[in-house]
Structures are given as C-alpha cells and as structure tokens.
Write a protein that holds these residues in place. Structure first.
Motif, PDB file in Angstrom:
ATOM      1  N   GLU A   7       0.824  -1.209   0.000  1.00 31.52           N
ATOM      2  CA  GLU A   7       0.000   0.000   0.000  1.00 31.52           C
ATOM      3  C   GLU A   7       0.861   1.262   0.000  1.00 31.52           C
ATOM      4  N   ASP A   8       2.081   1.166   0.557  1.00 30.19           N
ATOM      5  CA  ASP A   8       2.945   2.337   0.657  1.00 30.19           C
ATOM      6  C   ASP A   8       3.562   2.729  -0.677  1.00 30.19           C
ATOM      7  N   ARG A  13      -1.792   6.741  -2.690  1.00 29.88           N
ATOM      8  CA  ARG A  13      -2.377   6.044  -1.538  1.00 29.88           C
ATOM      9  C   ARG A  13      -1.379   5.996  -0.394  1.00 29.88           C
ATOM     10  N   LEU A  14      -1.914   5.870   0.815  1.00 30.62           N
ATOM     11  CA  LEU A  14      -1.064   5.742   1.999  1.00 30.62           C
ATOM     12  C   LEU A  14      -1.862   4.980   3.053  1.00 30.62           C
ATOM     13  N   ARG A  15      -1.153   4.198   3.852  1.00 33.39           N
ATOM     14  CA  ARG A  15      -1.820   3.480   4.946  1.00 33.39           C
ATOM     15  C   ARG A  15      -2.493   4.494   5.869  1.00 33.39           C
ATOM     16  N   HIS A  52      -3.974  -1.150   7.572  1.00 34.69           N
ATOM     17  CA  HIS A  52      -3.353  -1.000   6.258  1.00 34.69           C
ATOM     18  C   HIS A  52      -4.340  -0.520   5.187  1.00 34.69           C
ATOM     19  N   ALA A  54      -6.157   1.819   2.686  1.00 36.13           N
ATOM     20  CA  ALA A  54      -5.562   2.913   1.916  1.00 36.13           C
ATOM     21  C   ALA A  54      -6.409   4.177   2.031  1.00 36.13           C
ATOM     22  N   ARG A  56      -6.766   8.166   0.421  1.00 41.54           N
ATOM     23  CA  ARG A  56      -6.427   8.982  -0.749  1.00 41.54           C
ATOM     24  C   ARG A  56      -6.881  10.424  -0.499  1.00 41.54           C
TER      25      ARG A  56
END
Length: 131
Positions: A7-8, A13-15, A52, A54, A56
């Motif tokens: 996901e990173d 996107r970011l956790r 985890h 995502a 946005r």
C-alpha cells in the motif's frame, strides 16, 4: 497491483495509520493502528478494521480523539511526520472541536454545600452573635 507492491508504494495512496500519525492526530503510529484495528475510524462512512487500509486525497475520516469526534478531509498524503504547520496542511477540519465547558458552575446556589467564611459571618450577624 502486483504482489510485490504494498500500500505504501502505490502512488496516490497511503496506509491510514501512517497518515493519522503524519497528520499528528496520534503521538505514535501504534496508537493510530490500534484505533484502526479496533474499528474506531470511518473512511468515507465505512468502518475501518485494518490499519493497512488505503487513504487517498478527498477521503473523509471520522474518529474519536480524546473527548471529541474529529471529522477531517484528506487534502494531501505527506511523506514524513513533520512540524505541526506541515501536518495541518494535510487535512481540512470539517467539524472543529468545540471548546470544553466548565463542569462546575462558578455560582453556588443558596443552600448548596458548606457555607463560606463570609456566609458564616453574615449568618452570625443576622443572629446577633459575635458582637
């Protein structure tokens, strides 16, 4: 997304636990992850049960922070946990916390509680004592 990508590494996107930590809502990333895993965060109305998940830009997060319910819109993802002004640029607060009201009323209604020294002197003066 391939199996080697996490996901990173996916752009845009970011956790969610990392983002909450980057935006300085929580002191540690593990506290943010715990809240996510306990189902204490809503991502655009859906309950998040995994840290985890995502996030946005444009997503709306709802979560409890202390005694307040925070509703924030994600504006940017960020790349590090920077100073407070940098963190505040990552989100827009849709429902800022209201200032806490005092729990105690500064005015004590008559007959409530023990009389003060001034009250006792006034009572004594009415009864003609202490002269």
């Amino acid at each position: 997304m391939t199996l080697s990508e996490t996901e990173d590494t996916v752009p845009g996107r970011l956790r969610i636990d990392k983002w909450l930590w980057f935006a300085r809502f929580f002191k540690t990333r593990s506290l943010a992850a715990k809240l996510c895993n306990d189902g204490g965060v809503r991502l655009s109305g859906a309950v998040v049960t995994k840290a985890h998940a995502a996030v946005r830009p444009g997503d709306v997060l709802t979560f409890a922070q202390g005694r307040h319910i925070r509703v924030v819109k994600v504006l940017a993802l960020g790349s590090r946990r920077g100073p407070a002004p940098e963190a505040q640029a990552l989100y827009e607060d849709l429902a800022p916390p209201v200032p806490e009201e005092r729990l105690e009323d500064p005015y004590r209604p008559p007959g409530a509680g023990r009389p003060t020294k001034r009250d006792r002197r006034a009572i004594d003066a009415l009864h003609g004592e202490g002269e």
